[in-house]
Design a protein around this motif. Sequence first.
Motif, PDB file in Angstrom:
ATOM      1  N   ALA A  28       1.078  -0.775  -0.518  1.00 31.72           N
ATOM      2  CA  ALA A  28       0.140   0.243   0.292  1.00 31.72           C
ATOM      3  C   ALA A  28       1.348   0.933  -0.275  1.00 31.72           C
ATOM      4  O   ALA A  28       0.428   2.262  -0.690  1.00 31.72           O
ATOM      5  N   CYS A  54      -4.148   1.498  -5.911  1.00 34.32           N
ATOM      6  CA  CYS A  54      -4.283  -0.407  -5.821  1.00 34.32           C
ATOM      7  C   CYS A  54      -5.647  -0.373  -4.962  1.00 34.32           C
ATOM      8  O   CYS A  54      -6.607   0.270  -4.518  1.00 34.32           O
ATOM      9  N   VAL A 104      -8.171   7.004   0.685  1.00 28.05           N
ATOM     10  CA  VAL A 104      -7.879   5.388   1.153  1.00 28.05           C
ATOM     11  C   VAL A 104      -9.601   4.902   2.226  1.00 28.05           C
ATOM     12  O   VAL A 104     -10.001   5.830   2.296  1.00 28.05           O
ATOM     13  N   LEU A 161      -7.013   2.061  -2.399  1.00 25.95           N
ATOM     14  CA  LEU A 161      -6.174   3.036  -2.405  1.00 25.95           C
ATOM     15  C   LEU A 161      -6.749   4.585  -4.021  1.00 25.95           C
ATOM     16  O   LEU A 161      -6.406   3.764  -4.947  1.00 25.95           O
TER      17      LEU A 161
END
Length: 411
Positions: free
Chosen positions: A299, A309, A339, A348
């Motif tokens: 992350a 992601c 997030v 994310l």
Amino acid sequence: MKVFLTHKKDAALHADLNVSGSKSESNRLLILKEQYSNPSIENLSDSDDTVTLTNALKLKKGVVDIHHAGTAMRFLTAYFASTPGIDVVLTGSKRMQERPVKILVEALRSLGAEITYTKTEGFPPLQIKGSILQKNQVTLLANVSSQYISALMLIAPKLPGGLTIQLKGEVTSVPYIKMTLGLLQKVGIQGSFSENKIEIAASETISENKIAVESDWSSASYFYSIVALSEAATVTLTHYSEKSLQGDRAIADMYEALGVTTVFNASEHKIILQKNTSELPNHLLLHLADTPDIAQTIAVSCFGLGVGCTLTGLHTLKIKETDRLVALKTELEKLGATVHITDDRLELAAFNGKIKEHIAIKTYQDHRMAMAFAPLALKVPLILQDSMVVSKSFPTFYKALETLGFSVQFE
């Protein structure tokens, strides 16, 4: 203690590094060694968790405090319960006393173990009186921490009839179960894992007298992140194998998409991490149910690279040293990230802005929070609070950073 991290301008990101033995392998082998008096173990992890487990195994009576060592809590619960003559109270830190252990305790009780809770039902501290467990079949949910399952597997060969473990539902962290099975087989214990059933045969002795522990792939992940976030880097790590028992070996494949190539040198047991110039994806989708310990690293790498992601299969992160999903969201957003989290995933958004500088990252008594965020110092100066929490798994982490040209200043 805080640490202020920056990367020295024009410092070369090239180094040969030694990483300590795998904590996961070391702790499993220590339980086997205690039960069989061998094998001798080479390249044992120097982590706090392994030192804690080593010391705890010397105790037979009284209070055994394993502090923050979650693996030690699970493995010792099973080991103490199945060892005649043991009479202990197994406890840990405040956070450890908030981490559930009921599923393991109930499984051991079904085998005949004598375990009682001394404070809150379902949580440590545990009063454990060891005995020979006579039953040889147990059933438990498959989507729990794999450490519960591994704890039972490690004591299985010393039970009079061995042990059959029936898992209900989808199994979580399969590589850790396979690691335990692989180590059992390596020392000559017969076992199998197929279709949610694990069978371990009873064994009075083991055949292997000496085992070398492979270095830790979870620790290697931080160097993958450093190489990914660099403009050019080559990092060589020792005591690694392409055919590893560790599930986090998957990091080598995952980071290909983030610009890191892994070269395996089999003859010297080394891996060489090299920055490549491949085009980065706009968004990375990874299912990490088998490798939850590298979620934080991935992350942070994605954020630093501006890559969005979606990381799924993360339900076990909520019962780690901290709620890692909440911690990741909180600390990444301090730096400018967007997030979104649920109980088992993290999303994310791709980030094209300027990362905020000199932000103090809270580590929540979680070694992986500190080490996952540290590579971002390649991009901006940052501060890690409670920085020495890294000793839980990687005591020499900051020395390794200095070798790679990072400025490390403690306050």
